[in-house]
Design a protein around this motif. Structure first.
Motif, PDB file in Angstrom:
ATOM      1  N   ASN A  81       0.726  -1.147  -0.169  1.00  0.00           N
ATOM      2  CA  ASN A  81       0.033   0.007   0.121  1.00  0.00           C
ATOM      3  C   ASN A  81       0.713   1.221  -0.219  1.00  0.00           C
ATOM      4  N   PHE A  82       2.163   1.171  -0.145  1.00  0.00           N
ATOM      5  CA  PHE A  82       3.016   2.191  -0.006  1.00  0.00           C
ATOM      6  C   PHE A  82       2.865   3.155  -1.285  1.00  0.00           C
ATOM      7  N   GLN A  83       2.666   4.341  -0.923  1.00  0.00           N
ATOM      8  CA  GLN A  83       2.834   5.391  -2.160  1.00  0.00           C
ATOM      9  C   GLN A  83       3.832   6.454  -1.898  1.00  0.00           C
ATOM     10  N   PRO A  84       4.744   6.953  -2.951  1.00  0.00           N
ATOM     11  CA  PRO A  84       5.669   7.557  -2.647  1.00  0.00           C
ATOM     12  C   PRO A  84       5.238   9.107  -2.406  1.00  0.00           C
ATOM     13  N   SER A  85       5.921   9.663  -1.664  1.00  0.00           N
ATOM     14  CA  SER A  85       5.686  11.223  -1.038  1.00  0.00           C
ATOM     15  C   SER A  85       6.346  11.964  -2.292  1.00  0.00           C
ATOM     16  N   LYS A  86       6.074  13.423  -2.158  1.00  0.00           N
ATOM     17  CA  LYS A  86       6.681  14.501  -3.135  1.00  0.00           C
ATOM     18  C   LYS A  86       8.268  14.329  -2.915  1.00  0.00           C
ATOM     19  N   THR A  87       8.622  14.231  -1.844  1.00  0.00           N
ATOM     20  CA  THR A  87      10.087  14.013  -1.473  1.00  0.00           C
ATOM     21  C   THR A  87      10.766  12.830  -2.210  1.00  0.00           C
ATOM     22  N   HIS A  88       9.960  11.692  -2.167  1.00  0.00           N
ATOM     23  CA  HIS A  88      10.550  10.489  -2.753  1.00  0.00           C
ATOM     24  C   HIS A  88      10.479  10.359  -4.194  1.00  0.00           C
ATOM     25  N   LYS A  89       9.580  11.209  -4.616  1.00  0.00           N
ATOM     26  CA  LYS A  89       9.341  11.495  -6.242  1.00  0.00           C
ATOM     27  C   LYS A  89      10.599  12.308  -6.764  1.00  0.00           C
ATOM     28  N   LYS A  90      10.756  13.265  -5.813  1.00  0.00           N
ATOM     29  CA  LYS A  90      11.711  14.189  -6.289  1.00  0.00           C
ATOM     30  C   LYS A  90      13.238  13.469  -6.267  1.00  0.00           C
ATOM     31  N   ILE A  91      13.425  12.705  -5.406  1.00  0.00           N
ATOM     32  CA  ILE A  91      14.583  11.741  -5.224  1.00  0.00           C
ATOM     33  C   ILE A  91      14.863  10.776  -6.584  1.00  0.00           C
ATOM     34  N   LEU A  92      13.984  10.317  -6.808  1.00  0.00           N
ATOM     35  CA  LEU A  92      13.978   9.619  -7.859  1.00  0.00           C
ATOM     36  C   LEU A  92      13.916  10.286  -9.290  1.00  0.00           C
ATOM     37  N   LYS A  93      13.353  11.352  -9.495  1.00  0.00           N
ATOM     38  CA  LYS A  93      13.709  12.047 -10.597  1.00  0.00           C
ATOM     39  C   LYS A  93      15.081  12.694 -10.499  1.00  0.00           C
ATOM     40  N   LYS A  94      15.650  13.109  -9.593  1.00  0.00           N
ATOM     41  CA  LYS A  94      16.976  13.549  -9.493  1.00  0.00           C
ATOM     42  C   LYS A  94      18.134  12.347  -9.925  1.00  0.00           C
ATOM     43  N   MET A  95      17.525  11.159  -9.368  1.00  0.00           N
ATOM     44  CA  MET A  95      18.533  10.040 -10.201  1.00  0.00           C
ATOM     45  C   MET A  95      18.323   9.808 -11.399  1.00  0.00           C
ATOM     46  N   SER A  96      17.181   9.999 -11.941  1.00  0.00           N
ATOM     47  CA  SER A  96      16.844   9.950 -13.405  1.00  0.00           C
ATOM     48  C   SER A  96      17.553  10.877 -14.282  1.00  0.00           C
ATOM     49  N   LYS A  97      17.571  12.249 -13.563  1.00  0.00           N
ATOM     50  CA  LYS A  97      18.190  13.226 -14.584  1.00  0.00           C
ATOM     51  C   LYS A  97      19.717  12.873 -14.206  1.00  0.00           C
ATOM     52  N   PHE A  98      20.135  12.619 -13.306  1.00  0.00           N
ATOM     53  CA  PHE A  98      21.508  12.456 -13.440  1.00  0.00           C
ATOM     54  C   PHE A  98      22.007  11.224 -14.496  1.00  0.00           C
ATOM     55  N   LEU A  99      21.270  10.200 -14.453  1.00  0.00           N
ATOM     56  CA  LEU A  99      21.389   9.170 -15.307  1.00  0.00           C
ATOM     57  C   LEU A  99      21.501   9.634 -16.874  1.00  0.00           C
ATOM     58  N   ALA A 100      20.517  10.403 -17.192  1.00  0.00           N
ATOM     59  CA  ALA A 100      20.141  10.785 -18.526  1.00  0.00           C
ATOM     60  C   ALA A 100      21.157  11.711 -18.999  1.00  0.00           C
ATOM     61  N   LYS A 101      21.531  12.795 -18.192  1.00  0.00           N
ATOM     62  CA  LYS A 101      22.200  14.040 -18.577  1.00  0.00           C
ATOM     63  C   LYS A 101      23.403  14.173 -17.715  1.00  0.00           C
ATOM     64  N   GLY A 102      23.596  13.175 -16.855  1.00  0.00           N
ATOM     65  CA  GLY A 102      24.714  13.340 -16.047  1.00  0.00           C
ATOM     66  C   GLY A 102      25.202  14.546 -15.248  1.00  0.00           C
ATOM     67  N   GLU A 103      24.194  15.363 -14.742  1.00  0.00           N
ATOM     68  CA  GLU A 103      24.172  16.424 -13.912  1.00  0.00           C
ATOM     69  C   GLU A 103      23.964  15.978 -12.653  1.00  0.00           C
ATOM     70  N   MET A 104      25.305  16.143 -11.759  1.00  0.00           N
ATOM     71  CA  MET A 104      25.403  15.667 -10.407  1.00  0.00           C
ATOM     72  C   MET A 104      24.667  17.026  -9.607  1.00  0.00           C
ATOM     73  N   PRO A 105      23.687  16.410  -8.689  1.00  0.00           N
ATOM     74  CA  PRO A 105      23.219  17.615  -8.008  1.00  0.00           C
ATOM     75  C   PRO A 105      24.143  18.323  -7.043  1.00  0.00           C
ATOM     76  N   THR A 106      23.907  19.747  -6.783  1.00  0.00           N
ATOM     77  CA  THR A 106      24.753  20.627  -6.116  1.00  0.00           C
ATOM     78  C   THR A 106      24.288  20.969  -4.984  1.00  0.00           C
ATOM     79  N   GLY A 107      23.208  20.818  -4.767  1.00  0.00           N
ATOM     80  CA  GLY A 107      22.486  21.752  -3.422  1.00  0.00           C
ATOM     81  C   GLY A 107      22.448  20.475  -2.286  1.00  0.00           C
ATOM     82  N   PRO A 108      21.684  20.848  -1.232  1.00  0.00           N
ATOM     83  CA  PRO A 108      21.487  19.829  -0.385  1.00  0.00           C
ATOM     84  C   PRO A 108      20.730  18.724  -0.675  1.00  0.00           C
ATOM     85  N   CYS A 109      21.315  17.648  -0.174  1.00  0.00           N
ATOM     86  CA  CYS A 109      20.685  16.115  -0.602  1.00  0.00           C
ATOM     87  C   CYS A 109      19.438  15.786   0.250  1.00  0.00           C
ATOM     88  N   ASP A 110      18.495  15.711  -0.714  1.00  0.00           N
ATOM     89  CA  ASP A 110      17.102  15.551   0.008  1.00  0.00           C
ATOM     90  C   ASP A 110      16.918  14.044   0.461  1.00  0.00           C
TER      91      ASP A 110
END
Length: 456
Positions: A81-110
């Motif tokens: 019954n688990f549903q990812p929160s907004k923060t969880h979705k943000k983490i998954l999108k951050k990983m997808s963006k890194f894998l797709a474009k190679g951009e390493m996040p520079t801000g605070p790690c969520d």
């Protein structure tokens, strides 16, 4: 711990001496019982963690909840019954963006477990870092400033509220705002207080987010194209604007020319190959960057710990691996229907940076006295008042798995397995019935009859 072990053999060390707490750093403030497991079956460990025990390697320990400075409550998530929160979705999108474009996040790690100190309800994020907590303080300072700006521009605020009653629902002004509007000095005729709004127009459709409208139009266009080509409609089109599942967020397709490729390696077809302790390896372009240690048990996947390359800490690998493990639990459930829970270890309400585990909803905490699971929503108000508490509201309820027959407890003595009643007759030397009684009460009747307590 291995799936093929026929017996659990443990040495009980007792408890009582305090030691330094790793959470509040208080000297001799942490208390726990402990035992060393020479071998342990997965069913015995499943029953032990359902009574508040936890392992670190082969050492199995249980906090003395009413004495330790930072009580540690076993927590589990209902993975189905688990549903990812907004923060969880943000983490998954951050990983997808890194894998797709190679951009390493520079801000605070969520969402990183070890840096978390804020709750999602308070600041909209889970497992925020200390930098994020400073922004929370800044937000609290901005409140009076925005109020001052509203007072200084009273006429503008009044005009905006009066001109857009349908957008904000019932825009009845407060007394403070009315007084500001009528007493604002300046040239021109005196201004009047705005009349109460009529609310939203019921004849108009409710407002929708622009991204939802764009998604629906894109799906409709895709469906029309498929119909024109004689193809069946896509699953997304038939589902409409429903939120994506956790598996879809994790396996979201990347472009062909993605910069990186991440693989999570684990033993396939679990639990067909057995239960036990396993390593989940995360490979980035052929380089291992993280390893998660998990226990696959009859009814759950228990997360032990994660270690990773610190140069990738901005990707929030702790939270990302937890989401992957929840998805892995769902996958195992398809092969073993009784396996449906994800255990996150201990929830420590008195330690702010350990509260992140409570954000994986729906979840429940283990009552330290009756060993029944209670939804965390009912536990948090109690823990806000006191560190240690019994969660079961029924005062007559007790421990159904409590030790009732000490004589049936199994002992390994002189390389012979025997019940405690026979051991007590054969033993020579000082009586150790008190220690055996304490051990039996902690593990419960079922484990006491199956596990072998080593006695020298």
């Amino acid at each position: 711990m291995a799936a093929g072990a026929s017996y659990t053999i443990v040495e009980y060390f007792g408890g009582g001496d305090g030691y330094r707490c790793g959470y509040c750093k208080r000297e001799d403030g942490s208390f726990s019982h402990g035992m060393w497991s020479h071998t342990m079956t997965v069913q015995d460990y499943q029953d032990l963690i359902d009574r508040g025990w936890r392992r670190s390697g082969k050492y199995v320990y249980k906090p003395i909840m009413n004495q330790t400075c930072c009580p540690q409550y076993t927590i589990r998530c209902q993975s189905l019954n688990f549903q990812p929160s907004k923060t969880h979705k943000k983490i998954l999108k951050k990983m997808s963006k890194f894998l797709a474009k190679g951009e390493m996040p520079t801000g605070p790690c969520d969402g990183e477990p070890m840096d978390s100190a804020c709750d999602e309800e308070e600041d909209g994020g889970v497992r925020e870092t200390l930098v994020a907590c400073r922004s929370e303080v800044s937000a609290s300072v901005e409140g009076p400033l925005s109020k001052e700006r509203e007072t200084a521009g009273g006429v503008a605020s009044k005009t905006t509220a009066a001109e857009t009653p349908e957008k904000c629902g019932s825009c009845e002004p407060t007394t403070e705002r009315t007084e500001t509007a009528t007493t604002t000095p300046g040239p021109g005729p005196a201004t009047r207080a705005p009349r109460p709004g009529l609310g939203a127009d019921p004849a108009r459709p409710p407002c929708r987010k622009a991204k939802d409208v764009r998604r629906e139009r894109r799906l409709q266009k895709d469906q029309q194209t498929r119909e024109a080509n004689g193809q069946p409609p896509s699953p997304q089109a038939s589902r409409g604007s429903q939120a994506k599942t956790l598996e879809e967020l994790i396996t979201e397709s990347l472009p062909v020319d993605a910069t990186h490729k991440l693989e999570a390696e684990s033993t396939p077809d679990m639990p067909d190959c057995g239960y036990g302790s396993f390593h989940q390896q995360y490979w980035l372009d052929g380089r291992i960057i993280a390893v998660g240690v998990i226990d696959i048990l009859p009814t759950c996947v228990s997360s032990v710990y994660l270690y990773y390359d610190p140069s990738f800490s901005s990707l929030s690998l702790g939270s990302y691996s937890a989401l992957r493990e929840i998805a892995f639990t769902r996958q195992l459930h398809q092969q073993s229907p009784q396996l449906r829970f994800y255990y996150l270890g201990f929830y420590i309400h008195s330690c702010p940076k350990m509260r992140y585990k409570g954000q994986y909803r729906p979840s429940a905490l283990l009552c330290p006295e009756t060993f029944v699971w209670v939804p965390i929503e009912r536990c948090l108000p109690i823990l806000d008042q006191r560190r240690y508490s019994r969660f079961n509201v029924d005062p007559a309820a007790g421990d159904v798995g409590a030790l009732r027959e000490l004589g049936r407890l199994r002992v390994l003595y002189c390389r012979t397995v025997m019940p405690f009643a026979a051991y007590a007759r054969k033993r020579k030397g000082p009586c150790d019935e008190k220690d055996v009684q304490e051990y039996g009460e902690l593990v419960g009747q079922a484990c006491a009859e199956r596990m072998l307590l080593f006695r020298a």
